[in-house]
Design a protein around this motif. Structure first.
Motif, short mmCIF file in Angstrom:
data_model
loop_
_atom_site.label_atom_id
_atom_site.label_comp_id
_atom_site.label_asym_id
_atom_site.label_seq_id
_atom_site.Cartn_x
_atom_site.Cartn_y
_atom_site.Cartn_z
N ILE B 125 -7.88 13.19 10.19
CA ILE B 125 -7.19 12.02 9.65
C ILE B 125 -7.40 11.93 8.14
O ILE B 125 -6.56 11.42 7.41
CB ILE B 125 -7.70 10.74 10.35
N LEU B 126 -8.52 12.45 7.68
CA LEU B 126 -8.78 12.40 6.24
C LEU B 126 -7.73 13.18 5.46
O LEU B 126 -7.35 12.80 4.35
CB LEU B 126 -10.18 12.97 5.96
N VAL B 132 -1.14 10.29 2.29
CA VAL B 132 -0.47 9.00 2.17
C VAL B 132 -0.97 8.24 0.93
O VAL B 132 -0.18 7.58 0.25
CB VAL B 132 -0.61 8.12 3.43
N LEU B 133 -2.24 8.36 0.62
CA LEU B 133 -2.76 7.62 -0.54
C LEU B 133 -2.16 8.16 -1.84
O LEU B 133 -1.69 7.40 -2.69
CB LEU B 133 -4.28 7.70 -0.60
N ASN B 134 -2.18 9.48 -1.99
CA ASN B 134 -1.62 10.05 -3.22
C ASN B 134 -0.12 9.78 -3.30
O ASN B 134 0.41 9.51 -4.37
CB ASN B 134 -1.91 11.54 -3.30
N VAL B 167 11.41 3.54 0.87
CA VAL B 167 10.37 4.38 1.47
C VAL B 167 8.99 3.75 1.26
O VAL B 167 8.11 3.82 2.12
CB VAL B 167 10.42 5.80 0.86
N SER B 168 8.82 3.11 0.10
CA SER B 168 7.49 2.59 -0.21
C SER B 168 7.07 1.49 0.76
O SER B 168 5.88 1.22 0.90
CB SER B 168 7.44 2.07 -1.64
N ILE B 169 8.04 0.87 1.43
CA ILE B 169 7.67 -0.23 2.33
C ILE B 169 6.92 0.27 3.58
O ILE B 169 5.77 -0.11 3.80
CB ILE B 169 8.92 -1.08 2.69
N PRO B 170 7.55 1.16 4.37
CA PRO B 170 6.75 1.69 5.49
C PRO B 170 5.55 2.49 5.01
O PRO B 170 4.53 2.56 5.69
CB PRO B 170 7.74 2.58 6.24
N TRP B 171 5.67 3.07 3.82
CA TRP B 171 4.56 3.86 3.30
C TRP B 171 3.31 2.99 3.11
O TRP B 171 2.19 3.41 3.38
CB TRP B 171 4.97 4.53 1.98
N ALA B 172 3.55 1.76 2.65
CA ALA B 172 2.42 0.85 2.45
C ALA B 172 1.74 0.57 3.78
O ALA B 172 0.51 0.55 3.88
CB ALA B 172 2.90 -0.45 1.82
N ILE B 173 2.55 0.38 4.81
CA ILE B 173 1.97 0.14 6.14
C ILE B 173 1.19 1.38 6.56
O ILE B 173 0.11 1.30 7.13
CB ILE B 173 3.09 -0.12 7.19
N SER B 174 1.75 2.55 6.24
CA SER B 174 1.12 3.79 6.70
C SER B 174 -0.25 3.97 6.08
O SER B 174 -1.17 4.44 6.74
CB SER B 174 2.00 5.00 6.40
N ILE B 175 -0.43 3.60 4.81
CA ILE B 175 -1.74 3.90 4.21
C ILE B 175 -2.84 3.14 4.94
O ILE B 175 -3.92 3.66 5.17
CB ILE B 175 -1.83 3.64 2.68
N VAL B 178 -3.23 4.65 8.63
CA VAL B 178 -3.96 5.91 8.64
C VAL B 178 -5.44 5.67 8.33
O VAL B 178 -6.32 6.27 8.94
CB VAL B 178 -3.33 6.92 7.65
N THR B 179 -5.70 4.77 7.39
CA THR B 179 -7.11 4.47 7.08
C THR B 179 -7.82 3.89 8.29
O THR B 179 -8.99 4.20 8.55
CB THR B 179 -7.19 3.51 5.88
N ALA B 180 -7.13 3.06 9.04
CA ALA B 180 -7.75 2.52 10.26
C ALA B 180 -8.01 3.64 11.26
O ALA B 180 -9.01 3.63 11.97
CB ALA B 180 -6.86 1.45 10.88
N PHE B 181 -7.10 4.61 11.29
CA PHE B 181 -7.27 5.73 12.24
C PHE B 181 -8.51 6.57 11.92
O PHE B 181 -9.01 7.28 12.79
CB PHE B 181 -6.03 6.63 12.23
N LEU B 182 -8.96 6.52 10.66
CA LEU B 182 -10.21 7.22 10.35
C LEU B 182 -11.30 6.75 11.29
O LEU B 182 -12.18 7.50 11.69
CB LEU B 182 -10.66 6.92 8.91
#
Ligand code: SF4
Ligand code: SF4
Lengths: 261, 384
Positions: B125-126, B132-134, B167-175, B178-182
């Motif tokens: 996940i990292l 996603v962060l970059n 794109v940035s809207i779902p992308w914000a949710i994704s970051i 994904v961080t929670a998935f860590l």
């Protein structure tokens, strides 16, 4: 030797040209690197496994016997940092109560609660530490089933330590070399500050036809080592004759270290 | 536009100087850590992630919350947010910068960082978090910068920007997912092993991020000519309220599952955080402070009178920000490691060098933020 050096210089020169030359380097490297051939005496298995017979350990060994730990830590140049916070351990003792807290019953035979259990990496069949590693520095060797580490690739993110549900991994918080208190074993590399390490099931000894250091060191035959996929192996025999348990089987990691209590 | 960052009032320079000093101290402390190893931190074999990763997790939330101004503006045409989308986007840029720095200082071998790219491991996940962060950083820089540029020229934003904004809207949710998935996918870490974790992360992000944005808007109003507008602030404060309520609700769900099922391993983490476990409870006072702050925030926000008053709203936002910082930036990450896999309690508290490095990174984030906001505000002042 000479030709190796020449091609090495050649590769070096191309590297100096910059990253643009990467494909060329790769093509050359493919030719230059010799294939690794195995030692004829190497021990092989599809999935190495260990059976720890704590009954033998408790009954036969003297109270303070730590032969397996000493042998392992000496062989692998494991430092003795001396603090709970940073200690590095490959195989060590935890109480029965703490190791099997999920299956310990309250009123056990002979009160084994506080008896020691030898714990180490379980070389899991589907290891979470491998799943989470972002660099493949921790990987499962398909040939032997051993979960191995590349100390030169590990970035020290410690995701694997969060991922391992067995506490089997240690991190080099400081330079370990001054803390190696046993005689240095030149056959095994010492680690650097900033990487994770753990039990390797003595991969490099197996390659030379030797059993793991701990198995060899135990004078009471409490540690059995063998191929779990082979019905005729020593481990399978011991398991067929004794009731055994594993640590946290409910997590689906498939530990390959079995315990006879 | 960059030149606007170079000229400013005395106060602006003083702020930058102050931040630079803190950054210097943080950097010095980091050099010390680099030379000695992570032994200078309070981290241990058992609590192997601590303050750095906790800050990282919290800040991913702050970064993701930019979506709370971008989404209503672009998808629902909420006009009042038009003036502040840029603030949200630039806040995201500063936050992600801090996130990346926190990851780097946490590494044992930072010089090998590129191994993540050289040996891509999609099973980790990292790896995805890095992408996603970059990506999010890139999106927000590009979008923020171009929207501002267009505003300066008095033209409409270039048309190729629209898809990026969407794109940035779902992308914000994704970051933040994904961080929670860590955390949420690790066997044997019971405090984290909940499917609600990602949702909880998002809810708390939508409370803490907009709360910070409101506070920043007030700061800007006080020191510059930029006024976000009463209506925008009011709308944002409603977002904060709902974010807060949902966060508390989700936390309550976790308590229910753990304590009604009565499964000890599911209770240990929560017990450690709120009442202590086996006589250890270093985080207990902090968690109760969290509870208190959260309660105060909800009381102040739910009442329209106090929510609409600048003074009480500020207090409420401060409460939200610090409550969520404690909950995520302290409790969640550290609590997940306690008890350890042998059910022994080994506690953790950050050390002084760790704190100095952390302050240094926060200062870096605010340095970036100050410069970006300075540019944005100068442009807006010029246009008006
Ligand atoms: S015991 Fe831990 S370190 Fe060993 S393979 Fe399993 S998960 Fe990995
Ligand atoms: S610390 Fe090393 S081995 Fe562990 S996950 Fe990170 S890179 Fe992989």
């Amino acid at each position: 030797m000479e030709s190796n050096r020449r091609s090495f210089l050649k590769i070096g020169g191309i590297c100096a040209l910059g990253l643009g030359a990467l494909p060329v380097t790769k093509a050359l490297a493919r030719k230059a690197v010799p294939q690794v051939s195995e030692f004829p005496e190497a021990l092989k298995a599809n999935q190495w496994a260990m059976v720890v017979d704590m009954k033998k350990c408790w009954e036969k060994a003297e109270e303070d016997c730590k032969d397996c730990i000493l042998a392992c830590h000496q062989y692998h140049n494991v430092p003795d940092i001396g603090t709970l916070k940073e200690e590095i351990k490959w195989i060590w003792q935890e109480s029965y109560h703490d190791t099997f807290h999920d299956q310990a019953t309250q009123f056990n035979i002979e009160n084994i609660e506080h008896n020691p259990i030898m714990v180490l990496c379980n070389h899991c069949t589907s290891p979470p530490c491998v799943r989470v590693c972002p660099t493949k520095a921790t990987f499962k060797d398909k040939k032997s089933g051993i979960v191995k580490m590349d100390y030169h690739r590990c970035i020290g993110c410690r995701f694997c330590m969060a991922g391992c549900p067995y506490g089997a991994r240690s991190f080099n918080f400081r330079d370990p070399i001054p803390y190696i208190k046993t005689e240095l074993n030149m056959e095994y590399p010492a680690r650097e500050r900033g990487v994770v390490e753990k039990c390797s099931f003595c991969t490099e000894r197996l390659a030379r036809g030797l059993f793991p250091a701990c198995v060899e060191a135990c004078r009471h035959g409490a540690l059995t080592f063998g191929d779990i996929t082979d019905p005729n192996s020593s481990v399978r025999k011991v398991l067929a004759e004794n009731y055994s348990i594993k640590r946290k089987p409910e997590l689906g990691t498939g530990p390959n270290v079995y315990y006879i209590i | 536009m960059l030149e606007r960052a170079l000229t400013g009032s005395q106060q602006y320079y003083r702020l930058l100087m102050g931040l630079l000093i803190l950054m210097g101290m943080g950097f010095a402390a980091y050099l010390y850590q680099l030379n000695t190893g992570l032994t200078v931190t309070g981290l241990s074999r058992d609590v192997s992630w601590g303050f750095y990763i906790a800050q990282f997790t919290f800040l991913v939330g702050v970064a993701a919350s930019a979506v709370m101004v971008v989404l209503p503006y672009y998808l629902h045409n909420v006009k009042v947010f038009g003036r502040i989308t840029i603030l949200g986007e630039f806040l995201a840029v500063a936050s992600v910068t801090m996130c990346l720095l926190f990851i780097i200082v946490d590494l044992g071998k930072p010089m090998r960082l590129l191994n993540v790219i050289l040996y891509p491991s999609p099973n980790s996940i990292l790896f995805w978090d890095m992408i996603v962060l970059n990506g999010y950083l890139f999106l927000n820089i590009v979008i923020g910068w171009n929207v501002l540029e267009a505003e300066r020229k008095g033209t409409a934003a270039p048309s190729w920007l629209k898809p990026l904004i969407y794109v940035s809207i779902p992308w914000a949710i994704s970051i933040h997912t994904v961080t929670a998935f860590l955390y949420a996918g690790l066997p044997g870490r019971h405090l984290w092993l909940h499917s609600i974790l990602a949702a909880r992360f998002l809810a708390s992000a939508f409370a803490s991020g907009p709360a910070l944005l409101i506070l920043l808007a007030f700061v800007l109003k006080k020191y510059t000519k930029f006024d976000a507008g009463k209506e925008a602030i009011d709308k944002l404060s409603q977002v904060v309220l709902y974010g807060m309520l949902v966060s508390i609700f989700f936390l309550g769900l976790e308590f229910f599952t753990a304590f009604y099922s009565n499964i000890p391993s599911h209770q240990h983490g929560l017990k450690y955080l709120f009442v202590g476990l086996d006589g250890h409870g270093k985080l207990v006072p902090f968690m109760w402070l969290f509870a208190l702050l959260a309660l105060a925030a909800v009381v102040l926000l739910i009442n329209p009178n106090t929510r609409k008053q600048e003074k009480t709203l500020k207090i409420a936002c401060l409460c939200v920000f610090f409550a969520m910082w404690i909950e995520k930036g302290l409790g969640l990450v550290i609590g997940g490691f306690i008890p350890n896999p042998f059910e022994q309690v080994r506690e953790y508290l950050p050390t002084v060098p760790e704190l100095i490095i952390t302050i240094g990174i926060w200062a870096t984030g605010f340095f970036v933020l100050t410069i970006l906001y300075k540019i944005a505000v100068s442009v807006k002042e010029e246009v008006e």
